[in-house]
Every structure is written in C-alpha cells, then in structure tokens.
Design an enzyme around this catalytic site. Structure first.
Site, PDB file in Angstrom:
ATOM      1  N   ARG A 180      -7.865 -10.978   2.949  1.00 45.03           N
ATOM      2  CA  ARG A 180      -6.890 -10.262   3.797  1.00 45.03           C
ATOM      3  C   ARG A 180      -7.303  -8.813   3.965  1.00 45.03           C
ATOM      4  O   ARG A 180      -7.318  -8.270   5.079  1.00 45.03           O
ATOM      5  CB  ARG A 180      -5.511 -10.354   3.139  1.00 45.03           C
ATOM      6  CG  ARG A 180      -4.363  -9.687   3.888  1.00 45.03           C
ATOM      7  CD  ARG A 180      -3.097  -9.806   3.035  1.00 45.03           C
ATOM      8  NE  ARG A 180      -1.884  -9.394   3.731  1.00 45.03           N
ATOM      9  CZ  ARG A 180      -1.409  -8.148   3.737  1.00 45.03           C
ATOM     10  NH1 ARG A 180      -2.055  -7.187   3.094  1.00 45.03           N
ATOM     11  NH2 ARG A 180      -0.275  -7.871   4.378  1.00 45.03           N
ATOM     12  N   GLN A 231       0.825  -1.199   0.000  1.00 46.40           N
ATOM     13  CA  GLN A 231       0.000   0.000   0.000  1.00 46.40           C
ATOM     14  C   GLN A 231       0.863   1.254   0.000  1.00 46.40           C
ATOM     15  O   GLN A 231       1.909   1.305   0.629  1.00 46.40           O
ATOM     16  CB  GLN A 231      -0.925   0.002   1.220  1.00 46.40           C
ATOM     17  CG  GLN A 231      -2.031  -1.036   1.126  1.00 46.40           C
ATOM     18  CD  GLN A 231      -2.972  -1.031   2.308  1.00 46.40           C
ATOM     19  OE1 GLN A 231      -3.222  -2.056   2.905  1.00 46.40           O
ATOM     20  NE2 GLN A 231      -3.517   0.123   2.648  1.00 46.40           N
ATOM     21  N   HIS A 237       0.537  -4.424  10.798  1.00 48.71           N
ATOM     22  CA  HIS A 237       1.745  -5.090  11.294  1.00 48.71           C
ATOM     23  C   HIS A 237       1.976  -4.822  12.787  1.00 48.71           C
ATOM     24  O   HIS A 237       3.098  -4.577  13.221  1.00 48.71           O
ATOM     25  CB  HIS A 237       2.968  -4.696  10.464  1.00 48.71           C
ATOM     26  CG  HIS A 237       2.818  -5.043   9.013  1.00 48.71           C
ATOM     27  ND1 HIS A 237       2.868  -6.336   8.570  1.00 48.71           N
ATOM     28  CD2 HIS A 237       2.567  -4.261   7.929  1.00 48.71           C
ATOM     29  CE1 HIS A 237       2.661  -6.342   7.258  1.00 48.71           C
ATOM     30  NE2 HIS A 237       2.472  -5.108   6.851  1.00 48.71           N
ATOM     31  N   GLN A 249       2.807 -12.622   9.076  1.00 49.18           N
ATOM     32  CA  GLN A 249       3.153 -11.281   8.592  1.00 49.18           C
ATOM     33  C   GLN A 249       2.171 -10.212   9.065  1.00 49.18           C
ATOM     34  O   GLN A 249       2.554  -9.061   9.290  1.00 49.18           O
ATOM     35  CB  GLN A 249       3.195 -11.298   7.054  1.00 49.18           C
ATOM     36  CG  GLN A 249       3.721 -10.038   6.423  1.00 49.18           C
ATOM     37  CD  GLN A 249       2.959  -9.688   5.159  1.00 49.18           C
ATOM     38  OE1 GLN A 249       1.797  -9.315   5.211  1.00 49.18           O
ATOM     39  NE2 GLN A 249       3.615  -9.843   4.026  1.00 49.18           N
ATOM     40  N   SER A 295       4.960  -6.222   2.375  1.00 48.88           N
ATOM     41  CA  SER A 295       3.640  -6.425   2.973  1.00 48.88           C
ATOM     42  C   SER A 295       2.701  -7.116   1.978  1.00 48.88           C
ATOM     43  O   SER A 295       2.937  -8.253   1.594  1.00 48.88           O
ATOM     44  CB  SER A 295       3.077  -5.080   3.454  1.00 48.88           C
ATOM     45  OG  SER A 295       1.913  -5.259   4.227  1.00 48.88           O
ATOM     46  N   LEU A 296       1.649  -6.437   1.536  1.00 45.12           N
ATOM     47  CA  LEU A 296       0.739  -6.991   0.531  1.00 45.12           C
ATOM     48  C   LEU A 296       1.502  -7.533  -0.671  1.00 45.12           C
ATOM     49  O   LEU A 296       1.137  -8.553  -1.272  1.00 45.12           O
ATOM     50  CB  LEU A 296      -0.235  -5.912   0.063  1.00 45.12           C
ATOM     51  CG  LEU A 296      -0.865  -6.146  -1.308  1.00 45.12           C
ATOM     52  CD1 LEU A 296      -1.950  -7.194  -1.210  1.00 45.12           C
ATOM     53  CD2 LEU A 296      -1.371  -4.867  -1.915  1.00 45.12           C
TER      54      LEU A 296
END
Length: 285
Positions: free
Chosen positions: A112, A9, A193, A242, A87-88
């Site tokens: 998610r 993101q 996170h 994660q 991340s993503l």
C-alpha cells in the site's frame, strides 16, 4: 464497552517503539521479524533515523503499523468490543482482531505504502486542513472547482481535510480564507484519499487478493462508510475503496459512541486520536 482506535500518518516520531523493544521480549521478536520480512532495518529508521526519512510514506506507514500492532500484542487484557483505524490505522486494527496475521498485514502495508509513494512522486498533489467552516460549504466549493479537489478526512466538527491537485488546492484554499476559514497546509506530498490515488488503488487491489481474510471477532467501523463490519468480503472491499474515498472518522466515532462505546483507547504512537475524539464526543453530548 471498550473501543480501541488506531492512528494513521502524522503520529510518527523518531524513537517510536524503543521503549517497547527495551521492555518486552515479544516486542523485540516482532521488531526483528519485521526487519526480516521487509529485508531492511525498519527498526533502525524508527529508533535512530531522521524525520526526513521517517516522514516518507513508504516508511511512515510501516513504522506506525509495526508500533501499533506490537503494542496490542503486549497489552494486558486486550479484548476490544469494537475497533476503528484512521486511514492506514485500519490495517493495524484488522491485524489486532486477527482478520489477517501480523506478517500478512506487514506485507499489505508495504505494498500500500509503495503504491501510494509512487503516485506522490509522479503527481503534484497536496492536502490542507480547513477550520471554521461547515462541511457542506467545503464540499460545495470543492465540487465547483474544475480540477481534482475533494474532502479527504472528516476528522471532527469544525475541521475537514481536503486533498487533490496542488493548483486546485491553492485556488479553493484562497477562497476559503476569503469567507472566514482558517487553513493549515499539511506536510505531505501526496493527495491521499482522492481520485489521484486510483492507480495505487488498482495495484493494491491486485495484491490484496493474495491475502486470506477472516471474519472479524468484533465489529470494525471502516473509514468508507463509518459502519460496523465483520464479514471478511466486505472488509476487503472497503479496504480497497478506502484509498480513493474520504476517511469518515467523525462519523465512525459518533456511531461507535451511539452503539455503546464508553472508553476509546488510542493504541498508536502519541495521542493524536484521543485529542480528536474529545472534540467529536464533546460535540454530541
């Protein structure tokens, strides 16, 4: 050795993917397939929507995943020696090396994003980038706070993103300013996170068991430990973990460089990771 890197993101923009749609029949097919699987016109949000809508987690993650994976499908000679995703972006990276299909990855991203969006709407959390302080100083200050506040993204030397409850975020940021740190509050409404995402992690872990994972055809350096992984069971475990663990991006790039990566190719929209990587690599040369 070539390393392909996939953003998370923050790299989205209105109009993203329109060029791919207009120039590639395969891209058009995959954009239409995405809309069919999701049951709504995600492509319209990407091409002609507003930033107010696109920046919502449940749409942002889908948009970046769709764009990134389609780009790998139409790239000439896409044959990575190693991959990593921020991340993503880890889901995009895994799809690109056939750990699961485009369709399965899209469903994973959707679940998610929805689970994370739900937490964003129920808990007042946030994130901030801290500049100019050593990682260990930031870590110690976060540990001293009585609320929930943790390191979330180890992006590059001299910049670490923290995440947590909004009141805790304000307290520690005030202290960081006093000791010479610079603060940038991130335009997100969630504490990604961090332990706040534990309910989302539990939901995601249940859904992920419905997806069949394959061993990867090249190493993926995963966020939770910055180490090369190929075995499907380990990939799945790390992907679940994660959501509540920090993104060790700086460490991942350092390890990839030490293991032979010569070029880093940013596959997502924009070039945010290329800028971050230059700072990491320059620090170790």
């Amino acid at each position: 050795m070539k390393a392909y890197i996939f953003p998370g993101q923050g790299s989205q923009f209105i109009g993203m993917g329109k060029d791919l749609y207009n120039t590639s029949s395969l891209a058009r097919k995959l954009f239409h397939l995405s809309d069919d699987i999701l049951g709504f016109q995600m492509t319209c949000i990407m091409f002609n929507g507003t930033m107010e809508i696109l920046k919502k987690t449940k749409y942002t993650q889908l948009a970046i995943y769709i764009y990134s994976v389609i780009k790998t499908k139409i790239l000439n000679n896409f044959n990575p020696d190693m991959v990593a995703g921020h991340s993503l972006g880890e889901l995009s990276a895994l799809t690109s090396i056939d750990v699961f299909s485009f369709e399965e990855g899209l469903r994973l991203v959707s679940q998610r994003a929805l689970a994370m969006q739900e937490i964003c709407e129920s808990v007042h959390g946030g994130m901030a980038a801290i500049f100019g302080l050593e990682d260990n100083v930031i870590e110690k200050i976060c540990k001293r706070d009585n609320g929930i506040i943790v390191p979330a993204n180890y992006n590059y030397p001299g910049q670490l993103v923290i995440s947590g409850e909004y009141d805790s975020l304000k307290r520690v940021c005030s202290f960081f300013k006093k000791i010479g740190g610079k603060i940038l509050m991130l335009p997100v409404h969630g504490a990604f996170h961090s332990p706040i995402m534990e309910p989302a992690r539990k939901k995601f872990s249940k859904f992920i068991e419905t997806i069949s994972f394959k061993d990867s055809k090249c190493p993926i350096y995963q966020n939770v430990n910055a180490q090369p992984v190929k075995k499907s069971s380990n990939i799945k475990k790390n992907l679940i973990q994660q959501l509540t663990s920090p993104v060790k991006w700086k460490q991942s790039i350092e390890n990839m460089k030490n293991h032979g990566a010569i070029s880093f190719i940013d596959v997502g929209p924009g070039h945010l990771l290329q800028k971050i990587n230059k700072k990491i690599i320059n620090s170790i040369l």
